[in-house]
Each structure stands twice: as C-alpha cells, then as structure tokens.
Motif scaffolding. Structure first.
Motif, mmCIF file in Angstrom:
data_model
loop_
_atom_site.group_PDB
_atom_site.id
_atom_site.type_symbol
_atom_site.label_atom_id
_atom_site.label_comp_id
_atom_site.label_asym_id
_atom_site.label_seq_id
_atom_site.Cartn_x
_atom_site.Cartn_y
_atom_site.Cartn_z
ATOM 1 N N SER A 3 1.699 11.795 -5.512
ATOM 2 C CA SER A 3 2.597 12.411 -6.488
ATOM 3 C C SER A 3 1.827 13.288 -7.458
ATOM 4 O O SER A 3 0.732 12.959 -7.911
ATOM 5 N N ARG A 4 2.424 14.431 -7.782
ATOM 6 C CA ARG A 4 1.812 15.343 -8.743
ATOM 7 C C ARG A 4 2.146 14.963 -10.181
ATOM 8 O O ARG A 4 1.547 15.480 -11.119
ATOM 9 N N SER A 5 3.121 14.088 -10.337
ATOM 10 C CA SER A 5 3.512 13.696 -11.684
ATOM 11 C C SER A 5 2.434 12.845 -12.330
ATOM 12 O O SER A 5 1.614 12.213 -11.652
ATOM 13 N N LYS A 6 2.428 12.816 -13.640
ATOM 14 C CA LYS A 6 1.422 12.069 -14.382
ATOM 15 C C LYS A 6 1.569 10.580 -14.108
ATOM 16 O O LYS A 6 2.672 10.034 -14.110
ATOM 17 N N LYS A 7 0.441 9.930 -13.877
ATOM 18 C CA LYS A 7 0.462 8.507 -13.552
ATOM 19 C C LYS A 7 0.907 7.689 -14.755
ATOM 20 O O LYS A 7 0.514 7.959 -15.890
ATOM 21 N N THR A 8 1.755 6.686 -14.498
ATOM 22 C CA THR A 8 2.233 5.801 -15.560
ATOM 23 C C THR A 8 1.047 5.073 -16.182
ATOM 24 O O THR A 8 0.171 4.579 -15.478
ATOM 25 N N PRO A 9 0.998 4.988 -17.526
ATOM 26 C CA PRO A 9 -0.103 4.266 -18.177
ATOM 27 C C PRO A 9 -0.190 2.821 -17.697
ATOM 28 O O PRO A 9 0.803 2.227 -17.252
ATOM 29 N N PHE A 10 -1.376 2.250 -17.834
ATOM 30 C CA PHE A 10 -1.631 0.894 -17.331
ATOM 31 C C PHE A 10 -0.666 -0.123 -17.928
ATOM 32 O O PHE A 10 -0.137 -0.976 -17.211
ATOM 33 N N VAL A 11 -0.408 -0.033 -19.227
ATOM 34 C CA VAL A 11 0.478 -1.007 -19.878
ATOM 35 C C VAL A 11 1.874 -0.944 -19.277
ATOM 36 O O VAL A 11 2.518 -1.971 -19.014
ATOM 37 N N GLY A 12 2.343 0.275 -19.008
ATOM 38 C CA GLY A 12 3.663 0.429 -18.409
ATOM 39 C C GLY A 12 3.729 -0.167 -17.013
ATOM 40 O O GLY A 12 4.717 -0.811 -16.644
ATOM 41 N N ARG A 13 2.667 0.059 -16.241
ATOM 42 C CA ARG A 13 2.630 -0.503 -14.885
ATOM 43 C C ARG A 13 2.557 -2.018 -14.929
ATOM 44 O O ARG A 13 3.159 -2.712 -14.104
ATOM 45 N N LEU A 14 1.824 -2.551 -15.908
ATOM 46 C CA LEU A 14 1.698 -4.008 -16.032
ATOM 47 C C LEU A 14 3.044 -4.637 -16.401
ATOM 48 O O LEU A 14 3.429 -5.674 -15.835
ATOM 49 N N ILE A 15 3.774 -4.011 -17.312
ATOM 50 C CA ILE A 15 5.096 -4.523 -17.704
ATOM 51 C C ILE A 15 6.048 -4.504 -16.505
ATOM 52 O O ILE A 15 6.811 -5.448 -16.278
ATOM 53 N N LYS A 16 5.994 -3.423 -15.729
ATOM 54 C CA LYS A 16 6.851 -3.325 -14.540
ATOM 55 C C LYS A 16 6.514 -4.427 -13.543
ATOM 56 O O LYS A 16 7.407 -5.032 -12.933
ATOM 57 N N SER A 17 5.216 -4.719 -13.373
ATOM 58 C CA SER A 17 4.819 -5.770 -12.436
ATOM 59 C C SER A 17 5.262 -7.144 -12.913
ATOM 60 O O SER A 17 5.626 -8.004 -12.103
ATOM 61 N N VAL A 18 5.246 -7.359 -14.234
ATOM 62 C CA VAL A 18 5.718 -8.634 -14.779
ATOM 63 C C VAL A 18 7.220 -8.796 -14.510
ATOM 64 O O VAL A 18 7.689 -9.887 -14.158
ATOM 65 N N ARG A 19 7.979 -7.716 -14.675
ATOM 66 C CA ARG A 19 9.422 -7.776 -14.370
ATOM 67 C C ARG A 19 9.637 -8.112 -12.900
ATOM 68 O O ARG A 19 10.573 -8.834 -12.550
ATOM 69 N N HIS A 20 8.785 -7.581 -12.041
ATOM 70 C CA HIS A 20 8.883 -7.868 -10.617
ATOM 71 C C HIS A 20 8.593 -9.343 -10.337
ATOM 72 O O HIS A 20 9.125 -9.923 -9.383
ATOM 73 N N ALA A 62 0.819 -1.208 0.000
ATOM 74 C CA ALA A 62 0.000 0.000 0.000
ATOM 75 C C ALA A 62 0.854 1.261 0.000
ATOM 76 O O ALA A 62 0.409 2.319 -0.465
ATOM 77 N N ARG A 63 2.092 1.172 0.494
ATOM 78 C CA ARG A 63 2.958 2.362 0.535
ATOM 79 C C ARG A 63 3.211 2.902 -0.876
ATOM 80 O O ARG A 63 3.166 4.116 -1.106
ATOM 81 N N ALA A 64 3.479 2.001 -1.826
ATOM 82 C CA ALA A 64 3.710 2.440 -3.204
ATOM 83 C C ALA A 64 2.450 3.071 -3.794
ATOM 84 O O ALA A 64 2.518 4.051 -4.540
ATOM 85 N N VAL A 65 1.292 2.501 -3.460
ATOM 86 C CA VAL A 65 0.025 3.048 -3.947
ATOM 87 C C VAL A 65 -0.191 4.449 -3.399
ATOM 88 O O VAL A 65 -0.576 5.373 -4.127
ATOM 89 N N LEU A 66 0.075 4.645 -2.113
ATOM 90 C CA LEU A 66 -0.115 5.943 -1.485
ATOM 91 C C LEU A 66 0.853 6.991 -2.038
ATOM 92 O O LEU A 66 0.489 8.146 -2.230
ATOM 93 N N LYS A 67 2.092 6.566 -2.298
ATOM 94 C CA LYS A 67 3.058 7.487 -2.899
ATOM 95 C C LYS A 67 2.605 7.916 -4.281
ATOM 96 O O LYS A 67 2.737 9.086 -4.661
ATOM 97 N N SER A 68 2.083 6.969 -5.044
ATOM 98 C CA SER A 68 1.610 7.279 -6.390
ATOM 99 C C SER A 68 0.439 8.256 -6.347
ATOM 100 O O SER A 68 0.352 9.184 -7.152
ATOM 101 N N ARG A 69 -0.454 8.065 -5.380
ATOM 102 C CA ARG A 69 -1.599 8.958 -5.251
ATOM 103 C C ARG A 69 -1.169 10.367 -4.861
ATOM 104 O O ARG A 69 -1.775 11.356 -5.299
#
Length: 496
Positions: free
Chosen positions: A194-211, A185-192
């Motif tokens: 943040s003022r920066s533009k949220k990473t698109p869903f596909v990018g987040r999905l690729i990052k999660s697959v690498r994880h 949840a810490r990563a989710v809260l940091k993302s919320r």
C-alpha cells in the motif's frame, strides 16, 4: 459427571508417552495422499464437476473419513492406507490425459499510470488452492482428533504426551497456530504494497487488542463451562484456568509488538528462532523448567497456569515462523522478467529451503547429531525449542506436498497472471468440502468443541465398543461437514 468416571477419564489422557515422528508422519501423510487421489480424479476425469451426490460422497470419504480411519481403524497400518490412496492416483495420472484444456500463460500486463492500485494488489496476492487445502486438512485432523481421543479406538500414542515426546495431537495444536501465521502474512503483504501511510504502532496495537477480545471471551466461556459442568480436564496440559483460546487470544498484540522489530530483523523466521533460543536458554539455565513441570501449584494464578503462560512463548515463535513462510509463498511472483512457471518454481524452491532449514536445526537441536547436537527432548507442555522447530518443519513439508500436487495436476492455476478466471480455476482445483472447512474454520472448530462436550456428557465414551465408537465418529464428521457446506453455500463466516 460421576466422580469415579471423571477420574477414569482424566487417567485415560494422562501420563502418555506419545509415538515416534516416523509413525506420526505416516499417519499425517494420509491427508496428502487423499488430496493426491482427489486431484487425479478431478484433473483426469472431472469427477467432481458437476458436484453430484456421488461426488459429494467420494469427497467426504477421501478428505474426511480417510483421516478419521487413519487415526482409528487403520492406525496400525497407515502405510497400507497410503498405498490404497496413492496407487489409483498414479495410475490415473499415467493412463488418463487431462480432461480440461490448460490455460495458456499470458504475459504480465504493463502497469499504466492510471491503474487502480487496489486491483494491482489483488492480482499480486492471489488465492492459492494448495494453501486452502493445507489449512482445511489441518482443521479436519484437529476436529476429528478432539472427539476421537475420548474413545478407546483412538490409540493412546496419538494423544497428547505428559511431559516429553511427540504425538499426533501435540503436532495438531502447533499446526493450528502455524497455519494462522501463514494466512496472517496476507495482511502484512497488503500493508507493504500500500502507498498509504502506515498506521502508527499504537493504533495497530489497539486494533490487535480488539481482535483478541472475542477469543479471550471464548476462553472465559470455555473455562466457565468446564468448571460449571465438572467436566473432566487434564490440568497439566495448560494449567488450572488456561486453555487454548487464551493462547490464541494473546497472540495478536504480541505478534504486533514483534512485527515492529522487523525493521531491525527483516525475517520472521529469524525472530522465531531468536525467541525459541532465548526461551530454551531460560529453561536450561534457570529453575524455570522445574518450576513449570514439578513445582507445587501455589495459590497465585501464575503458578496455577504456568504451562499456558510460559508455553505461549513457543506458540508465538510458531506463529512468526508461519508468517515467514506465508510472506514468501502468497505473492504471485510474476514480473516482466519472471513468467508464471518460473514464479511457481521459486515457490517450490522456497518451500524446499524452509523444510531443509527447519528440519536441519531440529535434527541438531533434538538429537546428538553425531556428537554435535543438543539432544533436547521435544515438549509440547513447555512448547520448547525442539517443539517449535518440529512444528515448523512438519508444516512447511505439508505445504510443499500440497503445492507439488497442485502444480502437477492443475498447472492452469499457477500459469495465470491476473484475476481473470481465477475463481473458476480455483474452484476446479479445490475440494468443495475442504474449501468449506477453510472458510468456516473458526465456527466449525467451535461447533466441534461443543459437540465433543455434548458427546462426553451424554455417552460414557470409555465403555463404548469399536463399532459404536466408529458410528458416532462418522456421524460427528458428517455433521461438521454438512455444517461447513451449508455455511459456505449461504456465505456465512465468523469473523473475529
């Protein structure tokens, strides 16, 4: 491994019925009682500051050996062990004043126009000693149980059940996933925040697959080692090829998919319940339940690994439930209108509501509940709805207990409104050993699995008497604790 001995080993962990929830709670409460006594010694006597050899030994006895003995030598009298731990803690609390002056609450500083945004985020998402303690205690229980279960000194009622029922080890598997959800949840809260533009869903999905890739590789390595060494295994636990690392490995991408649904359903708890209901309906209204439990193992991979594949839905729900709890308790919660004491009260109220919510629906789901309940039996093998609700209720209650202990003995921790002095306060309020287990969690878990395999391949654990078994388990616990402390000292962390 000798075929006859392998058959005995497999029979030793098969067809078990488990224990009742009250018994499991009594044994599990030893971890909370140990932390309570540790907190009393530290807050009233500063016993663990400085960290002398006597402090190290006491820390090890309280936070590691107490759990080991609760599941072995004291397994028939866990209430007595709890009394031994709680009584001196209460006496210290009532008779000794705090040994360290409490930090006074400072009003939250007003945000300036040129404030560093990252600093604001760090201050709003502090490190909570009670969460560190919760995760570490869960890791200690897990590591102790995975080896102790192979000895006769570990009661069969604590080992994983075959199909229906509850046991300590069944709870441990789900708790591991729940705690991972809490910290995610810490990563989710940091993302919320943040003022920066949220990473698109596909990018987040690729990052999660690498994880996921390292965890899946660990799963393949475990599969190869188990099959290559002809290691005794309980096939109905996850299937022929599946293991717990595969479950952990597939979680990140699926969690990312469901995370995107929070735009429509802004509650992780609601998502967890929805997944559980859909899965349970499928089990009850189709042939899925009989397919998982009694159908022959066909030649296809799905049939051979059906327990692992379908129980994944339950573990996904558990992870999301944990993330829901994390999003509510990790933020500092202070504001211009809410002081630190009010913020901590909000955390305690939120946790209490979580415990009541999960416990209530578990009661109606798993019993007749005065004629209104579904009376569905708990099944870790299926990871069905009652199992998900039980794990969520238990872990929410555990976090609440650790939070209450911290609030009672270390009020300076939650009275802080910023990062200043946080490291010192947290270090004073956290067991050195539990801090080390929390930091090195995955690496310690891997070593625990390796040591468990090594012991089982070199020692006939079924034929070892009680004193020998306890000596081996104490040495094993000592090795893991030493490894955790060394890793913490040299700042070594295994990141995936």
């Amino acid at each position: 491994m000798d075929p006859s001995y392998k058959a005995r080993k497999e029979a030793f962990v098969s067809n078990l019925a488990g224990s009742n929830i009250a018994d499991i709670n009594a044994v599990s409460f030893v971890a909370s009682a140990s932390v309570l006594l540790w907190s009393a010694l530290q807050s009233r006597l500063s016993f663990f500051t400085p960290y002398s050899p006597a402090a190290l030994l006491t820390d090890f006895i309280l936070n590691v050996l107490a759990i080991l003995f609760a599941t072995t030598a004291y397994s028939s009298a866990p209430v007595l062990l709890n009394i031994f731990l709680i009584t001196p803690a209460v006496l210290l609390y009532l008779t000794q004043p705090p040994q360290r002056s409490q930090y006074k609450a400072k009003p939250p500083r007003k945000a300036a126009a040129n404030d560093d945004r990252s600093q604001d985020q760090a201050e709003s998402l502090p490190v909570h000693p009670f969460l560190t303690t919760y995760r570490a205690a869960m890791m200690v229980v897990t590591c102790v149980a995975i080896l102790a279960v192979d000895f006769r000194v570990f009661p069969r009622r604590f080992a994983k059940v075959e199909n229906w029922g509850t046991s300590l080890m069944d709870l441990g598997v789900g708790s591991f996933v729940f705690s991972a959800g809490v910290v995610s949840a810490r990563a989710v809260l940091k993302s919320r925040a943040s003022r920066s533009k949220k990473t698109p869903f596909v990018g987040r999905l690729i990052k999660s697959v690498r994880h996921s890739i390292p965890l899946l590789l660990l799963g393949l390595i475990r599969l190869w080692s188990v099959k290559g060494l002809d290691y005794a295994e309980h096939v109905t636990e996850y299937g022929v090829h599946w293991n717990f690392f595969f479950t952990l490995g597939f979680l990140p991408p699926f969690v990312e998919i469901f995370d995107s649904l929070t735009a429509l359903i802004p509650s992780y708890e609601a998502l967890a319940v929805i997944i559980s209901i859909i899965y349970q309906v499928a089990l009850e209204s189709t042939d899925l339940k009989s397919y998982i439990l009694v159908s022959p193992r066909g030649p296809d991979l799905l049939s051979k690994n059906r327990e692992g594949v379908f129980s994944f839905l339950g573990y996904l729900a558990i992870f999301l439930a944990g993330r829901g709890v994390g999003t509510r308790i990790i933020p500092r919660g202070t504001s211009a209108s809410k002081n630190p004491q009010q913020a901590r009260k909000s955390v305690l109220v939120s946790l209490t509501i979580q415990v009541m919510f999960w416990s209530t629906i578990f009661f109606f789901n798993s019993s007749y509940a005065f004629g209104y309940g579904a009376n569905i039996l708990v099944s870790r093998r299926l990871a069905n709805m009652p199992y998900v609700l039980w794990v969520a209720a238990f872990n929410s209650a555990q976090i609440l207990l650790f939070c209450l202990a911290e609030t009672l003995f270390f009020p300076s921790v939650h009275r802080a409104t910023g990062k200043e002095g946080e490291e010192e306060r947290n270090a004073f309020a956290t067991s050195r050993i539990l801090h080390a287990f929390n930091r090195g969690g995955l690496a310690i878990f891997l070593v625990a699995n390796l040591l468990t395999g090594a012991v089982n391949l070199s020692i006939p654990t079924l034929d070892v008497n009680t004193p020998q078994a306890m000596a081996i388990l104490v040495a094993y616990a000592g090795i893991l604790t030493g490894l955790a402390l060394v890793m913490d000292k040299f700042n070594f962390k295994l990141r995936l």
